[in-house]
Structures are given as structure tokens and as C-alpha cells.
Motif scaffolding. Structure first.
Motif, PDB file in Angstrom:
ATOM      1  N   ASP A 123      -4.603  23.404 -29.709  1.00 40.85           N
ATOM      2  CA  ASP A 123      -3.789  23.608 -28.509  1.00 40.85           C
ATOM      3  C   ASP A 123      -4.451  23.192 -27.199  1.00 40.85           C
ATOM      4  O   ASP A 123      -3.768  23.011 -26.199  1.00 40.85           O
ATOM      5  N   TYR A 124      -5.788  23.039 -27.187  1.00 41.75           N
ATOM      6  CA  TYR A 124      -6.504  22.855 -25.930  1.00 41.75           C
ATOM      7  C   TYR A 124      -7.382  21.621 -25.920  1.00 41.75           C
ATOM      8  O   TYR A 124      -8.059  21.319 -26.907  1.00 41.75           O
ATOM      9  N   LEU A 125      -7.390  20.939 -24.779  1.00 38.12           N
ATOM     10  CA  LEU A 125      -8.391  19.929 -24.466  1.00 38.12           C
ATOM     11  C   LEU A 125      -9.450  20.657 -23.654  1.00 38.12           C
ATOM     12  O   LEU A 125      -9.136  21.263 -22.629  1.00 38.12           O
ATOM     13  N   VAL A 126     -10.692  20.632 -24.124  1.00 36.22           N
ATOM     14  CA  VAL A 126     -11.785  21.366 -23.480  1.00 36.22           C
ATOM     15  C   VAL A 126     -12.856  20.377 -23.055  1.00 36.22           C
ATOM     16  O   VAL A 126     -13.532  19.768 -23.899  1.00 36.22           O
ATOM     17  N   ASN A 154     -13.391  22.880 -18.331  1.00 31.26           N
ATOM     18  CA  ASN A 154     -12.029  22.591 -17.911  1.00 31.26           C
ATOM     19  C   ASN A 154     -11.138  22.677 -19.146  1.00 31.26           C
ATOM     20  O   ASN A 154     -11.376  21.979 -20.134  1.00 31.26           O
ATOM     21  N   ILE A 155     -10.128  23.547 -19.089  1.00 30.16           N
ATOM     22  CA  ILE A 155      -9.274  23.807 -20.249  1.00 30.16           C
ATOM     23  C   ILE A 155      -7.840  23.405 -19.919  1.00 30.16           C
ATOM     24  O   ILE A 155      -7.252  23.920 -18.964  1.00 30.16           O
ATOM     25  N   THR A 156      -7.282  22.479 -20.687  1.00 28.44           N
ATOM     26  CA  THR A 156      -5.895  22.048 -20.533  1.00 28.44           C
ATOM     27  C   THR A 156      -5.143  22.370 -21.819  1.00 28.44           C
ATOM     28  O   THR A 156      -5.559  21.958 -22.908  1.00 28.44           O
ATOM     29  N   ARG A 157      -4.061  23.113 -21.679  1.00 31.15           N
ATOM     30  CA  ARG A 157      -3.251  23.414 -22.865  1.00 31.15           C
ATOM     31  C   ARG A 157      -2.219  22.302 -23.037  1.00 31.15           C
ATOM     32  O   ARG A 157      -1.410  22.031 -22.147  1.00 31.15           O
ATOM     33  N   TYR A 158      -2.240  21.655 -24.197  1.00 26.93           N
ATOM     34  CA  TYR A 158      -1.315  20.537 -24.441  1.00 26.93           C
ATOM     35  C   TYR A 158      -0.376  20.768 -25.625  1.00 26.93           C
ATOM     36  O   TYR A 158       0.502  19.948 -25.890  1.00 26.93           O
TER      37      TYR A 158
END
Length: 154
Positions: A143-146, A130-134
Motif C-alpha cells: 500500500d505504501y511507497l516509502v 516520506n510515506i505515500t499511500r498508493y
């Protein structure tokens, strides 16, 4: 009586179709994750099924449209989920992720990075990423929460 309308939307870029039931294209790849460098291309779908037995520790190399373009596609606040279906053969496991060729820090379900295969020769493993760009610093690790999880099915 009642009437209803079914909305049909097709997105040509990702081949996703919605017409009452959400159907997503799966990329069926005739290799394993270990040898799949550059093939986890989200332009081919967010589900990738690797059909050959794997071997050893593997990196999920996530790209978009054939190159290091995911960062150009995802905006701050966007989230995607990637599923990798593999045949671990008592050996293969994902223990790292790269986005656009850059290493990222993964957070693993259960708190530990996998250190060995989770499945026997006749089983399957689904690694969910699951990749969220923050942020938009230009560095994938910043840049990413993985968030990752590996589940075995036998």
C-alpha cells in the motif's frame, strides 16, 4: 494602505498550528530509536527527537494513536513526512521501517540501505521517511511507497 488577514488553524488531533508560520509539534522521547518500539506515534507529531545515544541497527516502527491505525487514517493519495532526530553515538542507524507493525520495502537516498552509523558520538542524524499511500490492499508493503534518507549533522 493595505490590510491582511492572518488565518489561525489549530488541529487538536495532531497539535499542529498555523498562524503565519507553520509550527509542528516535536515529540521528545527519552530513549533511542533502537528501544523505541511503539513510540513513533504520529499522533504525537511527525518529528521525533530521541535524546539518548543509540546502538546498532534500528527499525522505525511507525504507528498512529497508540496502535496499528495509520492505515485507517491515511487514504490513497495521502502523503506524510516523518523526521527522526537521533544521537547515533558511532553505532545506531535506521535500516528498516514498519507501518502498523508490517514490514515495508524502503527506497533509500543514494540507492543503498544504511549498513552502519553515519555519525560520531557528538553528532545528530536526521532520518527522513516520506510515506505515500498508493493502494488500499490492507497490506502495508503493498500500500505504501516509502522513501528514506539519513543525514548526519556534526
Amino acid at each position: 494602505g493595505t490590510t491582511g488577514t492572518i488565518l489561525q488553524v489549530t488541529d487538536g488531533a495532531t497539535q499542529n498550528s498555523f498562524a503565519g508560520v507553520l509550527v509542528e509539534k516535536a515529540s521528545i522521547v527519552a530513549t533511542n530509536i533502537t528501544n523505541a518500539v511503539g513510540t513513533i506515534d504520529l499522533a504525537q507529531g511527525n518529528v521525533h527527537y530521541f535524546t539518548t545515544n543509540g546502538s546498532g541497527a534500528s527499525t522505525a516502527d511507525i504507528i498512529y494513536k497508540g496502535g496499528n491505525n495509520l492505515s485507517a487514517f491515511m487514504k490513497v493519495g495521502d502523503n506524510i513526512s516523518v523526521s527522526l532526530i537521533s544521537k547515533p553515538n558511532n553505532s545506531e542507524y535506521v535500516n528498516a521501517v514498519t507501518i502498523d507493525g508490517g514490514a515495508v520495502t524502503e527506497e533509500w537516498s543514494g540507492g543503498s540501505t544504511p549498513s552502519g552509523a553515519s555519525g560520531a558520538a557528538s553528532s545528530f542524524t536526521i532520518t527522513t521517511i516520506n510515506i505515500t499511500r498508493y493502494a488500499a490492499t490492507g497490506t502495508p508493503n503493498s500500500d505504501y511507497l516509502v522513501l528514506c534518507a539519513a543525514t548526519n549533522y556534526a
